[in-house]
Design a protein around this motif. Structure first.
Motif, PDB file in Angstrom:
ATOM      1  N   VAL A 624       0.836  -1.201   0.000  1.00 30.78           N
ATOM      2  CA  VAL A 624       0.000   0.000   0.000  1.00 30.78           C
ATOM      3  C   VAL A 624       0.874   1.257   0.000  1.00 30.78           C
ATOM      4  O   VAL A 624       0.609   2.217  -0.742  1.00 30.78           O
ATOM      5  CB  VAL A 624      -0.939  -0.017   1.225  1.00 30.78           C
ATOM      6  N   ILE A 625       1.921   1.264   0.818  1.00 30.36           N
ATOM      7  CA  ILE A 625       2.813   2.429   0.876  1.00 30.36           C
ATOM      8  C   ILE A 625       3.513   2.639  -0.464  1.00 30.36           C
ATOM      9  O   ILE A 625       3.636   3.770  -0.956  1.00 30.36           O
ATOM     10  CB  ILE A 625       3.834   2.250   2.009  1.00 30.36           C
ATOM     11  N   ALA A 626       3.968   1.543  -1.087  1.00 29.49           N
ATOM     12  CA  ALA A 626       4.610   1.656  -2.404  1.00 29.49           C
ATOM     13  C   ALA A 626       3.619   2.184  -3.441  1.00 29.49           C
ATOM     14  O   ALA A 626       3.969   3.030  -4.283  1.00 29.49           O
ATOM     15  CB  ALA A 626       5.152   0.296  -2.833  1.00 29.49           C
ATOM     16  N   LEU A 627       2.377   1.711  -3.373  1.00 23.17           N
ATOM     17  CA  LEU A 627       1.364   2.168  -4.325  1.00 23.17           C
ATOM     18  C   LEU A 627       1.079   3.649  -4.143  1.00 23.17           C
ATOM     19  O   LEU A 627       0.921   4.386  -5.134  1.00 23.17           O
ATOM     20  CB  LEU A 627       0.085   1.351  -4.142  1.00 23.17           C
ATOM     21  N   ARG A 628       1.043   4.118  -2.925  1.00 21.48           N
ATOM     22  CA  ARG A 628       0.789   5.534  -2.685  1.00 21.48           C
ATOM     23  C   ARG A 628       1.957   6.397  -3.170  1.00 21.48           C
ATOM     24  O   ARG A 628       1.770   7.539  -3.605  1.00 21.48           O
ATOM     25  CB  ARG A 628       0.530   5.776  -1.202  1.00 21.48           C
ATOM     26  N   GLU A 629       3.162   5.856  -3.100  1.00 29.23           N
ATOM     27  CA  GLU A 629       4.312   6.585  -3.637  1.00 29.23           C
ATOM     28  C   GLU A 629       4.215   6.684  -5.158  1.00 29.23           C
ATOM     29  O   GLU A 629       4.547   7.726  -5.743  1.00 29.23           O
ATOM     30  CB  GLU A 629       5.595   5.891  -3.220  1.00 29.23           C
ATOM     31  N   TYR A 630       3.772   5.605  -5.810  1.00 31.83           N
ATOM     32  CA  TYR A 630       3.591   5.653  -7.266  1.00 31.83           C
ATOM     33  C   TYR A 630       2.474   6.615  -7.658  1.00 31.83           C
ATOM     34  O   TYR A 630       2.506   7.219  -8.741  1.00 31.83           O
ATOM     35  CB  TYR A 630       3.276   4.260  -7.809  1.00 31.83           C
ATOM     36  N   MET A 631       1.479   6.762  -6.804  1.00 28.92           N
ATOM     37  CA  MET A 631       0.347   7.648  -7.115  1.00 28.92           C
ATOM     38  C   MET A 631       0.770   9.108  -7.228  1.00 28.92           C
ATOM     39  O   MET A 631       0.068   9.916  -7.844  1.00 28.92           O
ATOM     40  CB  MET A 631      -0.735   7.508  -6.036  1.00 28.92           C
ATOM     41  N   GLN A 632       1.912   9.448  -6.649  1.00 27.02           N
ATOM     42  CA  GLN A 632       2.346  10.838  -6.681  1.00 27.02           C
ATOM     43  C   GLN A 632       2.711  11.307  -8.088  1.00 27.02           C
ATOM     44  O   GLN A 632       2.724  12.508  -8.354  1.00 27.02           O
ATOM     45  CB  GLN A 632       3.538  11.022  -5.740  1.00 27.02           C
ATOM     46  N   VAL A 633       3.027  10.362  -8.986  1.00 26.60           N
ATOM     47  CA  VAL A 633       3.369  10.741 -10.364  1.00 26.60           C
ATOM     48  C   VAL A 633       2.148  10.717 -11.275  1.00 26.60           C
ATOM     49  O   VAL A 633       2.250  11.047 -12.463  1.00 26.60           O
ATOM     50  CB  VAL A 633       4.458   9.804 -10.924  1.00 26.60           C
ATOM     51  N   VAL A 634       1.009  10.294 -10.738  1.00 27.81           N
ATOM     52  CA  VAL A 634      -0.215  10.216 -11.541  1.00 27.81           C
ATOM     53  C   VAL A 634      -0.880  11.586 -11.571  1.00 27.81           C
ATOM     54  O   VAL A 634      -1.139  12.183 -10.522  1.00 27.81           O
ATOM     55  CB  VAL A 634      -1.191   9.162 -10.962  1.00 27.81           C
ATOM     56  N   GLU A 635      -1.154  12.071 -12.757  1.00 23.50           N
ATOM     57  CA  GLU A 635      -1.774  13.386 -12.902  1.00 23.50           C
ATOM     58  C   GLU A 635      -3.231  13.299 -13.343  1.00 23.50           C
ATOM     59  O   GLU A 635      -3.996  14.222 -13.100  1.00 23.50           O
ATOM     60  CB  GLU A 635      -0.985  14.232 -13.916  1.00 23.50           C
ATOM     61  N   HIS A 636      -3.624  12.195 -13.987  1.00 18.70           N
ATOM     62  CA  HIS A 636      -4.995  12.095 -14.478  1.00 18.70           C
ATOM     63  C   HIS A 636      -5.934  11.746 -13.325  1.00 18.70           C
ATOM     64  O   HIS A 636      -5.697  10.787 -12.583  1.00 18.70           O
ATOM     65  CB  HIS A 636      -5.089  11.030 -15.571  1.00 18.70           C
ATOM     66  N   PRO A 637      -7.028  12.498 -13.168  1.00 14.85           N
ATOM     67  CA  PRO A 637      -7.937  12.250 -12.032  1.00 14.85           C
ATOM     68  C   PRO A 637      -8.619  10.887 -12.098  1.00 14.85           C
ATOM     69  O   PRO A 637      -8.967  10.328 -11.047  1.00 14.85           O
ATOM     70  CB  PRO A 637      -8.957  13.393 -12.140  1.00 14.85           C
ATOM     71  N   LEU A 643      -7.236   4.271  -8.171  1.00  9.92           N
ATOM     72  CA  LEU A 643      -6.317   3.832  -7.124  1.00  9.92           C
ATOM     73  C   LEU A 643      -6.862   4.158  -5.737  1.00  9.92           C
ATOM     74  O   LEU A 643      -6.703   3.363  -4.798  1.00  9.92           O
ATOM     75  CB  LEU A 643      -4.953   4.490  -7.320  1.00  9.92           C
ATOM     76  N   SER A 644      -7.498   5.310  -5.591  1.00 10.75           N
ATOM     77  CA  SER A 644      -8.085   5.673  -4.298  1.00 10.75           C
ATOM     78  C   SER A 644      -9.193   4.704  -3.916  1.00 10.75           C
ATOM     79  O   SER A 644      -9.316   4.316  -2.737  1.00 10.75           O
ATOM     80  CB  SER A 644      -8.634   7.103  -4.348  1.00 10.75           C
ATOM     81  N   MET A 645      -9.997   4.305  -4.905  1.00 11.41           N
ATOM     82  CA  MET A 645     -11.057   3.329  -4.631  1.00 11.41           C
ATOM     83  C   MET A 645     -10.463   1.981  -4.231  1.00 11.41           C
ATOM     84  O   MET A 645     -10.991   1.298  -3.333  1.00 11.41           O
ATOM     85  CB  MET A 645     -11.950   3.172  -5.865  1.00 11.41           C
ATOM     86  N   HIS A 691       3.492   0.069 -15.400  1.00 13.61           N
ATOM     87  CA  HIS A 691       4.024  -1.234 -15.000  1.00 13.61           C
ATOM     88  C   HIS A 691       4.131  -1.332 -13.479  1.00 13.61           C
ATOM     89  O   HIS A 691       3.698  -2.328 -12.872  1.00 13.61           O
ATOM     90  CB  HIS A 691       5.393  -1.446 -15.648  1.00 13.61           C
ATOM     91  N   GLN A 692       4.685  -0.305 -12.850  1.00 11.48           N
ATOM     92  CA  GLN A 692       4.868  -0.342 -11.400  1.00 11.48           C
ATOM     93  C   GLN A 692       3.531  -0.395 -10.665  1.00 11.48           C
ATOM     94  O   GLN A 692       3.354  -1.173  -9.716  1.00 11.48           O
ATOM     95  CB  GLN A 692       5.670   0.880 -10.957  1.00 11.48           C
ATOM     96  N   ILE A 693       2.579   0.430 -11.116  1.00 10.47           N
ATOM     97  CA  ILE A 693       1.274   0.461 -10.444  1.00 10.47           C
ATOM     98  C   ILE A 693       0.540  -0.854 -10.641  1.00 10.47           C
ATOM     99  O   ILE A 693      -0.041  -1.419  -9.695  1.00 10.47           O
ATOM    100  CB  ILE A 693       0.442   1.644 -10.983  1.00 10.47           C
ATOM    101  N   THR A 694       0.563  -1.386 -11.858  1.00  5.33           N
ATOM    102  CA  THR A 694      -0.142  -2.645 -12.140  1.00  5.33           C
ATOM    103  C   THR A 694       0.463  -3.801 -11.347  1.00  5.33           C
ATOM    104  O   THR A 694      -0.265  -4.638 -10.800  1.00  5.33           O
ATOM    105  CB  THR A 694      -0.084  -2.952 -13.647  1.00  5.33           C
ATOM    106  N   VAL A 695       1.776  -3.842 -11.286  1.00  6.76           N
ATOM    107  CA  VAL A 695       2.437  -4.913 -10.543  1.00  6.76           C
ATOM    108  C   VAL A 695       2.068  -4.867  -9.065  1.00  6.76           C
ATOM    109  O   VAL A 695       1.770  -5.898  -8.447  1.00  6.76           O
ATOM    110  CB  VAL A 695       3.969  -4.809 -10.731  1.00  6.76           C
TER     111      VAL A 695
END
Length: 722
Positions: A624-637, A643-645, A691-695
């Motif tokens: 979960v922590i790794a996923l939240r770190e990857y979310m920081q580069v996501v710009e599309h709402p 990911l939030s869901m 790739h990182q988020i999907t994995v």
């Protein structure tokens, strides 16, 4: 004749080798114990002599101080002495204050005293190591100084000054003897612990790399590592009092502790992934990952075995560096060998395994490099660029509150007995009752501890009786006095040298020294002795009853609360606006289990459930922590919303585990994976980020689908029933 001469010579050489081996074994095992017993006896006798020379009222107080603070290692003696002095000083100041306010009101004095005891007991539950011990001292010192002062208020200051003088003499004698006579430094035990941990972890990793993953389980070893982490933290706290290598390398060892927490959790996550792939029969993926894993297992070996020293760890570090440089090429080769007929899920399993294996490799390299740097001389050592995070305190507030209430109730019961019966030995009973009610509150199993302490108290009473009425009556002069008290000290010290009987030894020491029949002059009345002995045993018995009634460590309700607290760490990681960092998650989860005592009772079926929640929390929490770190580069709402869901569904599952919530979380994550895989380019997401988020989403999904996981509804039902 030549043959016979050779035979005799060879036999002599073999005998010499056997004798040398026996001598080394004696030096390493028996000699330190004998030296420790000698040091305890010498420090006690020195404290007794100084107390008599200064004509202090109770030399036994100085001797008891020596017995309490003496440890095998000098640094631990320094640390315990320092915090004992702080706790005692605070307790004496509070005694002066309460006597000044309520000298003529025994009931009000006892009420305020009960509040203070409760606060100090709660503080001992919150803090660790010898800081916890300082709170205990601040609590029961009020009994030692304050209670006698209520009988003779005009002597309060004299009593306080005398007690602190006796305690200071005991502390000085203990520290001097420990540091000057056969000193044992903390650095030796810390370095041995670090070496053993690195070797054991290397053996564990190598064995799981070469054996089928389903045939072995690493959980017991990982739990032992859990205890080692906090033991080393305790050693470091004591090492700060020493001026040697243990102090110089203190910061580096702290970083190693933090790095080992991370690498052990990554190892567990990767091992669980291999087990799940084995169970769902994915031979291609399992075999491909196992081959790379075997290469990692070979990279941490030195000449076919694990590294024994930090010098050999340098070799391992270089081998891991080579393995890291070749990692991408090895993964590319294994990826090319996978057939095209495997499904998308199988390929995601492979990519997830590669991601975890790379993380494990990187963390293992960092940990090994830090360990190898211990071999660098101080003059060439480079200051660390990164400071390891401190272990934060995590505890159950309700357990802390109930511990404070337990200490207060023990005081209330014994005080009521004292006031209502006007018992002459009431002060004695209150003192030992408060000591035993607060001193063992932080142990993994207080009820079992107090039973051992009771055994020691009985033995100490018998030894004190024999000493008072058979030996001291024949003692004339200091040396005869020393001979009279020495047998009891030696027996008690011998008990404390063995972990299984250490609490028994503490009980022997405390009761024996409390009942030695001399102060500045010999004075031992059989009636008084029997009264005091009954008071002590009754006080320990009442403490044991209170621990039995209010002991959360072994209750089902407590385990449910610990499991809930562990799950809440994942909920916080999913929902908090500030992402929970790995270090905080690690220390929070591990310390909750450590404080509850479940790590020491891993063999019990009920505590195994708590351990499973610990491992599940670390596994999912890191993802979960790794996923939240990857979310920081996501710009599309839209992707952020997906990911939030997904995170919210995981939070709901850990907040209220059920089969419905588990399936809901799996479906939400499946939907997110499908949407991101199909339209990530149109949504402005790079291939690397996709790739990182999907994995990571796939890893969480596979963990939730694991039928052997504690999250499965059948396991949750077991937790609610036991």
């Amino acid at each position: 004749m030549k043959f016979l001469a050779n035979l005799i010579t060879n036999r002599k050489e073999r005998d010499l080798v056997v004798v040398q081996a026996a001598w080394r074994e004696w030096l390493s095992e028996d000699a330190p114990i004998i030296a420790y017993i000698f040091k305890v006896l010498l420090a006690c006798l020195l404290a007794m002599w100084l107390s008599l020379r200064f004509e202090l009222d109770q030399p036994r107080t100085a001797m008891m101080t020596v017995a309490i603070v003496m440890q095998f290692r000098s640094g631990m003696v320094f640390a315990k002495s320092y915090y004992r002095f702080l706790g005692t000083s605070v307790g004496i100041l509070v005694s002066f204050l309460l006597v000044a306010l309520f000298a003529q009101e025994r009931v009000l004095f006892l009420v305020c005293m009960g509040v203070w005891i409760g606060l100090c007991t709660a503080g001992s539950m919150i803090f660790r190591n010898y800081q916890s011990y300082a709170f205990v001292l601040a609590g029961y010192t009020l009994c030692i100084v304050g209670l006698p002062s209520t009988i003779t208020p005009e002597l309060t200051f004299n009593i306080g000054v005398t007690r602190i003088s006796e305690i200071l003499i005991g502390l000085i004698c203990a520290t001097l003897v420990s540091d000057l006579i056969f000193p044992q430094r903390m650095w030796n035990v810390m370095l041995a612990a670090v070496r053993r941990r690195f070797k054991d972890f290397s053996d564990l990793l190598q064995s799981t790399a070469v054996q089928p993953v389903a045939s072995t389980t690493s959980t017991p070893t990982l739990l032992r590592f859990l205890g080692d982490i906090f033991s080393l933290e305790t050693f470091q706290a004591s090492a700060g009092m020493e001026n040697d290598k243990s102090r110089l390398h203190r910061q580096k060892l702290s970083r190693m502790n933090h790095e080992f927490m991370e690498v052990s959790t990554s190892f567990h996550a990767f091992e669980q992934l291999l087990r799940r792939q084995h169970n769902i029969a994915q031979p291609q993926v399992s075999v491909a990952l196992q081959r790379v894993y075997q290469s990692l297992g070979a990279a941490i070996m030195v000449e076919g075995r694990s590294a024994q020293t930090e010098q050999e760890a340098k070799v391992v570090s270089r081998q891991l560096s080579v393995f890291r440089n070749q990692f991408s090429a090895n993964i590319h080769a294994e990826r090319a060998q996978l057939t095209h007929d495997i499904g998308t899920s199988e390929r995601l399993d492979f990519e997830t395994g590669c991601e975890l294996l790379q993380r494990l490799t990187d963390e293992l390299y960092v940990y090994t490099s830090t360990y190898a740097s211990l071999a660098v001389a101080q003059s060439s050592e480079v200051a660390p660029t990164e400071t390891a995070p401190k272990l934060e305190m995590h505890f159950d507030p309700l357990a802390v509150t109930l511990a404070g209430i337990r200490g207060t109730l023990s005081l209330a019961i014994l005080s009521a007995l004292w006031i209502l019966t006007d018992w002459r030995s009431g002060v004695e009973a209150i003192t030992l009752g408060v000591i035993s009610s607060t001193l063992f509150a932080t142990t993994p199993s207080p009820t079992r501890t107090i039973k051992n302490f009771m055994i020691g108290a009985i033995i100490g009473t018998l030894l004190a009786y024999f000493c008072n009425f058979h030996l001291l009556t024949q003692a004339h002069g200091f040396w005869m006095l020393a001979v009279a008290v020495a047998p009891g000290i030696i027996i008690a010290a011998w008990f404390t040298t063995r972990p299984a009987t250490a609490i028994v030894g503490a009980g022997v020491f405390m009761v024996y020294l409390m009942h030695i029949g001399f102060n500045s002059a010999y004075n031992s009345n059989p009636v008084t002795f029997i009264n005091d002995a009954i008071a002590d045993l009754l006080a320990v018995l009442i403490s044991g009853i209170m621990y039995g009634l209010i002991d959360l460590s072994g209750s089902r309700w407590s385990r449910q609360r610990i499991a809930k607290s562990l799950r809440n760490l994942v909920v916080v990681a999913c929902r908090d606006t500030v992402s929970l960092r790995r270090g905080r998650l690690e220390t929070g989860a591990r310390e909750l289990v450590q404080r509850a005592g479940s790590a020491q009772r891993v063999g019990d079926k009920e505590d195994r459930v708590v351990i499973e929640w610990l491992l599940s929390t670390l596994e999912i929490g890191h993802a979960v922590i790794a996923l939240r770190e990857y979310m920081q580069v996501v710009e599309h709402p839209y992707i952020s919303n997906l990911l939030s869901m997904s995170l919210e569904s995981v939070a709901q599952l850990y907040d209220a585990p059920s089969e419905a919530n588990r399936l809901q979380a799996v479906n939400t994550i499946n939907h997110a994976i499908a949407e991101i895989s199909l339209a990530y380019i149109d949504l402005g997401l790079s291939q690397s980020s996709q790739h990182q988020i999907t994995v990571m989403l796939h890893f969480i999904r596979s963990a939730l689908l694991d039928e052997e996981s504690v999250l499965v509804s059948g396991t949750q039902t077991t937790l609610e029933k036991y």
